[in-house]
Design a protein around this motif. Structure first.
Motif, mmCIF file in Angstrom:
data_model
loop_
_atom_site.group_PDB
_atom_site.id
_atom_site.type_symbol
_atom_site.label_atom_id
_atom_site.label_comp_id
_atom_site.label_asym_id
_atom_site.label_seq_id
_atom_site.Cartn_x
_atom_site.Cartn_y
_atom_site.Cartn_z
ATOM 1 N N PHE A 1 43.071 15.618 -28.730
ATOM 2 C CA PHE A 1 43.314 14.378 -27.974
ATOM 3 C C PHE A 1 42.878 14.546 -26.524
ATOM 4 O O PHE A 1 42.215 13.672 -25.951
ATOM 5 N N ALA A 2 43.239 15.675 -25.924
ATOM 6 C CA ALA A 2 42.932 15.909 -24.510
ATOM 7 C C ALA A 2 41.428 16.033 -24.265
ATOM 8 O O ALA A 2 40.963 15.811 -23.144
ATOM 9 N N ARG A 3 40.690 16.346 -25.302
ATOM 10 C CA ARG A 3 39.244 16.561 -25.173
ATOM 11 C C ARG A 3 38.415 15.426 -25.783
ATOM 12 O O ARG A 3 37.217 15.597 -26.028
ATOM 13 N N LEU A 4 39.039 14.296 -26.005
ATOM 14 C CA LEU A 4 38.292 13.144 -26.514
ATOM 15 C C LEU A 4 37.184 12.748 -25.541
ATOM 16 O O LEU A 4 37.314 12.913 -24.320
ATOM 17 N N LYS A 5 36.108 12.221 -26.104
ATOM 18 C CA LYS A 5 34.993 11.738 -25.283
ATOM 19 C C LYS A 5 34.755 10.258 -25.603
ATOM 20 O O LYS A 5 33.815 9.898 -26.309
ATOM 21 N N PRO A 6 35.626 9.389 -25.096
ATOM 22 C CA PRO A 6 35.525 7.965 -25.442
ATOM 23 C C PRO A 6 34.313 7.298 -24.809
ATOM 24 O O PRO A 6 33.929 7.620 -23.678
ATOM 25 N N ALA A 7 33.746 6.358 -25.534
ATOM 26 C CA ALA A 7 32.639 5.566 -24.993
ATOM 27 C C ALA A 7 33.133 4.669 -23.860
ATOM 28 O O ALA A 7 32.413 4.411 -22.897
ATOM 29 N N ALA A 8 34.370 4.199 -23.981
ATOM 30 C CA ALA A 8 34.952 3.307 -22.969
ATOM 31 C C ALA A 8 35.578 4.122 -21.843
ATOM 32 O O ALA A 8 36.431 4.981 -22.087
ATOM 33 N N ARG A 9 35.177 3.832 -20.608
ATOM 34 C CA ARG A 9 35.760 4.552 -19.460
ATOM 35 C C ARG A 9 37.233 4.214 -19.275
ATOM 36 O O ARG A 9 37.983 4.987 -18.667
ATOM 37 N N ASP A 10 37.636 3.057 -19.782
ATOM 38 C CA ASP A 10 39.033 2.631 -19.642
ATOM 39 C C ASP A 10 39.828 2.855 -20.924
ATOM 40 O O ASP A 10 40.876 2.230 -21.135
ATOM 41 N N PHE A 11 39.366 3.759 -21.776
ATOM 42 C CA PHE A 11 40.148 4.134 -22.961
ATOM 43 C C PHE A 11 41.368 4.938 -22.495
ATOM 44 O O PHE A 11 41.262 5.825 -21.649
ATOM 45 N N ARG A 12 42.529 4.623 -23.071
ATOM 46 C CA ARG A 12 43.752 5.359 -22.747
ATOM 47 C C ARG A 12 44.543 5.686 -24.014
ATOM 48 O O ARG A 12 44.622 4.878 -24.945
ATOM 49 N N ILE A 13 45.148 6.867 -23.985
ATOM 50 C CA ILE A 13 46.084 7.267 -25.048
ATOM 51 C C ILE A 13 47.472 6.801 -24.618
ATOM 52 O O ILE A 13 47.968 7.197 -23.558
ATOM 53 N N PHE A 14 48.097 5.954 -25.414
ATOM 54 C CA PHE A 14 49.457 5.472 -25.142
ATOM 55 C C PHE A 14 50.429 6.406 -25.868
ATOM 56 O O PHE A 14 50.676 6.257 -27.057
ATOM 57 N N TRP A 15 50.926 7.393 -25.129
ATOM 58 C CA TRP A 15 51.658 8.549 -25.661
ATOM 59 C C TRP A 15 53.158 8.260 -25.536
ATOM 60 O O TRP A 15 53.773 8.520 -24.509
ATOM 61 N N GLU B 1 38.094 10.907 -33.170
ATOM 62 C CA GLU B 1 36.991 11.352 -32.311
ATOM 63 C C GLU B 1 35.720 10.536 -32.549
ATOM 64 O O GLU B 1 35.038 10.133 -31.599
ATOM 65 N N LYS B 2 35.423 10.297 -33.810
ATOM 66 C CA LYS B 2 34.214 9.555 -34.170
ATOM 67 C C LYS B 2 34.282 8.116 -33.662
ATOM 68 O O LYS B 2 33.344 7.615 -33.019
ATOM 69 N N LEU B 3 35.396 7.454 -33.924
ATOM 70 C CA LEU B 3 35.527 6.039 -33.561
ATOM 71 C C LEU B 3 35.478 5.828 -32.048
ATOM 72 O O LEU B 3 34.773 4.940 -31.561
ATOM 73 N N VAL B 4 36.239 6.641 -31.293
ATOM 74 C CA VAL B 4 36.287 6.395 -29.839
ATOM 75 C C VAL B 4 34.955 6.748 -29.169
ATOM 76 O O VAL B 4 34.602 6.158 -28.144
ATOM 77 N N ALA B 5 34.210 7.688 -29.759
ATOM 78 C CA ALA B 5 32.920 8.078 -29.180
ATOM 79 C C ALA B 5 31.838 7.031 -29.447
ATOM 80 O O ALA B 5 30.904 6.883 -28.653
ATOM 81 N N GLU B 6 31.988 6.295 -30.541
ATOM 82 C CA GLU B 6 30.937 5.362 -30.961
ATOM 83 C C GLU B 6 31.147 3.924 -30.496
ATOM 84 O O GLU B 6 30.180 3.165 -30.390
ATOM 85 N N ASP B 7 32.396 3.549 -30.241
ATOM 86 C CA ASP B 7 32.696 2.125 -30.034
ATOM 87 C C ASP B 7 33.371 1.892 -28.692
ATOM 88 O O ASP B 7 34.535 2.232 -28.493
ATOM 89 N N GLU B 8 32.640 1.282 -27.770
ATOM 90 C CA GLU B 8 33.157 1.029 -26.422
ATOM 91 C C GLU B 8 34.284 -0.014 -26.421
ATOM 92 O O GLU B 8 35.057 -0.111 -25.461
ATOM 93 N N ALA B 9 34.384 -0.776 -27.498
ATOM 94 C CA ALA B 9 35.443 -1.801 -27.584
ATOM 95 C C ALA B 9 36.807 -1.180 -27.862
ATOM 96 O O ALA B 9 37.836 -1.837 -27.687
ATOM 97 N N ILE B 10 36.831 0.074 -28.316
ATOM 98 C CA ILE B 10 38.115 0.751 -28.576
ATOM 99 C C ILE B 10 38.680 1.227 -27.246
ATOM 100 O O ILE B 10 38.117 2.090 -26.585
ATOM 101 N N LYS B 11 39.824 0.638 -26.870
ATOM 102 C CA LYS B 11 40.388 0.868 -25.546
ATOM 103 C C LYS B 11 41.655 1.725 -25.564
ATOM 104 O O LYS B 11 42.141 2.108 -24.490
ATOM 105 N N GLY B 12 42.195 1.993 -26.733
ATOM 106 C CA GLY B 12 43.428 2.767 -26.735
ATOM 107 C C GLY B 12 43.847 3.197 -28.121
ATOM 108 O O GLY B 12 43.268 2.784 -29.134
ATOM 109 N N ILE B 13 44.854 4.058 -28.143
ATOM 110 C CA ILE B 13 45.488 4.484 -29.399
ATOM 111 C C ILE B 13 46.983 4.628 -29.141
ATOM 112 O O ILE B 13 47.406 5.120 -28.094
#
Length: 427
Positions: free
Chosen positions: A204-218, A170-182
């Protein structure tokens, strides 16, 4: 046997001498056993041979809607296959694309498309200064290989039996727009066999990513791969949970029949939101006119419905359950209480994860190899093949015959003991 750390140096030397005698006997057996990858064994492949009779030159190869499966068309897959795989994935058939034989191929394509053309109108990753991915560890080496191939920076996230460290995610995806996936293997994970807790899936479903194109690869590779009828892990369905949370576009969900029918000739699928589907299809229509509909029909005619698939998976479980149990029994007998290793006892999936003393994994795998047993390379379960503790080893019990597996597990346990004693004596 008392823990090795409680032994005197003389006791350790004496024990090591005895173990090395046993090791030489294994070397004299001229073994050639492979536990390196999670492949189905011959008996598992045999139970799908009826698929070869599901279609022949005399049968009608038309779908219920009249589509002739021998011809071009139907970009997203035939309806019957989408219903069958939709039931397997717990998703609406309308939210699914059926692909060829490999979900890994679909994952590669999904990363490649984001890299060259972007996701939903966002900047293509290739035009950005930095792209990063989160990688739960230990994890699946082929996931890491895809991201490494595209030059994407990988950040390790620790796993527990509840799933990835969600505070960190949660911390990483909210702070870093360069993080695009997991990358995620949410059920019977590779290699630990863990399944994500309800709380983990909801977070996971409630993540608030900085990147609009962040995706969870499930990657739900082992969604129906249970070992036991009466003890099965349950997973909250992620797409429905994302929709409830107001994050409908957050997930790409992958699955296949690779370890259900024939790994080289199964069918793969992607389930996602309508927005993501439209985005994917705008590219896919330039890549193919449609995937192998004859094979899709073959799977439908063989299984008929999800009940047929569930019964089929019980046959798989009957074949591989004894293999998991024999490895666990040997590890319990040979290693429990020595303080030199821990291992998981999964209820499904294809792997057991073994954690040796720090600094021992590579040497254990090397010792096993010199005596004729090939394991997954130490470090493979970490990004860039570098396990910072050099402790994790993926054990793959499914492929060898049971009697060979017993020998391999005995030898592996012996190698763990030898390498651990040598390390403790060196200290």
């Amino acid at each position: 046997m008392k823990p090795y750390v409680e032994m005197t140096k003389d006791e350790m030397q004496e024990e090591l001498g005895e173990l090395k005698k046993q090791y030489r006997k294994f070397q004299e057996m001229d073994l050639n056993l492979d536990m390196s990858r999670g492949k189905p064994c011959r008996e598992q492949l045999d139970i799908s041979m009826g698929m070869m009779d599901a279609l022949n030159s005399q049968v009608d190869l038309s779908c219920e809607d009249g589509t002739d499966c021998r011809n071009y068309g139907v970009l997203t897959g035939i309806h019957e296959a989408k219903v069958l795989i939709g039931d397997m994935m717990e998703n609406n058939p309308d939210n699914i694309i059926i692909y060829g034989n490999s979900s890994l191929n679909v994952m590669y394509d999904t990363v490649s498309r984001a890299y060259t053309h972007g996701i939903l109108g966002n900047t293509p990753w290739c035009k950005l200064d930095k792209v990063k991915f989160l990688c739960p560890v230990p994890g699946y080496d082929r996931h890491f290989a895809i991201t490494q191939y595209f030059g994407i920076e990988m950040i390790s996230v620790p796993m527990s039996d509840k799933g990835p460290d969600m505070d960190m995610v949660e911390k990483l995806v909210a702070e870093d727009e360069a993080i695009k996936g997991i990358w995620c293997v949410p059920k019977y994970s590779n290699p630990q066999g863990y399944s994500y807790s309800d709380e983990t899936v909801r977070r996971f479903a409630r993540l608030k990513p900085a990147a609009r194109d962040f995706r969870i690869f499930w990657d739900n590779a082992y969604g129906i791969h249970h070992l036991y009828d009466d003890e099965q892990d349950y997973l909250i369905e992620i797409l429905a949970e994302c929709k409830r949370a107001g994050n409908p576009d957050l997930v790409y969900k992958f699955a296949s029949t690779s370890k259900i029918t024939f790994p080289g000739s199964g069918i793969a699928a992607l389930a996602t939101s309508p927005n993501n589907l439209e985005d994917i299809l705008s590219q896919l229509k330039n890549q193919t006119i449609g995937h192998d509909k004859v094979n899709q029909l073959r799977h439908v005619r063989f299984f008929k419905d999800i009940h047929g698939m569930t019964e089929h998976m019980r046959k798989h479980a009957d074949i591989i359950r004894p293999k998991f149990e024999v490895v666990e029994e040997i590890f319990d007998r040979e290693l429990a209480g020595l303080g030199i290793g821990d291992w998981t006892k999964p209820k499904g999936g294809y792997f057991i994860s073994f954690d040796a003393l720090p600094g021992c994994a590579k040497e254990i795998v090397s010792h096993a190899k010199k005596a004729g047993v090939t394991m997954t390379g130490a470090g493979a379960t970490w990004p860039y093949g570098k396990d910072p503790q050099d402790s994790n080893i993926r054990v793959a019990p499914t492929y060898p015959p049971l009697e060979d597996l017993k020998v391999a597990a005995e030898l592996f346990a012996l190698c763990v003991k030898i390498v651990s004693l040598e390390k403790l004596l060196a200290e």
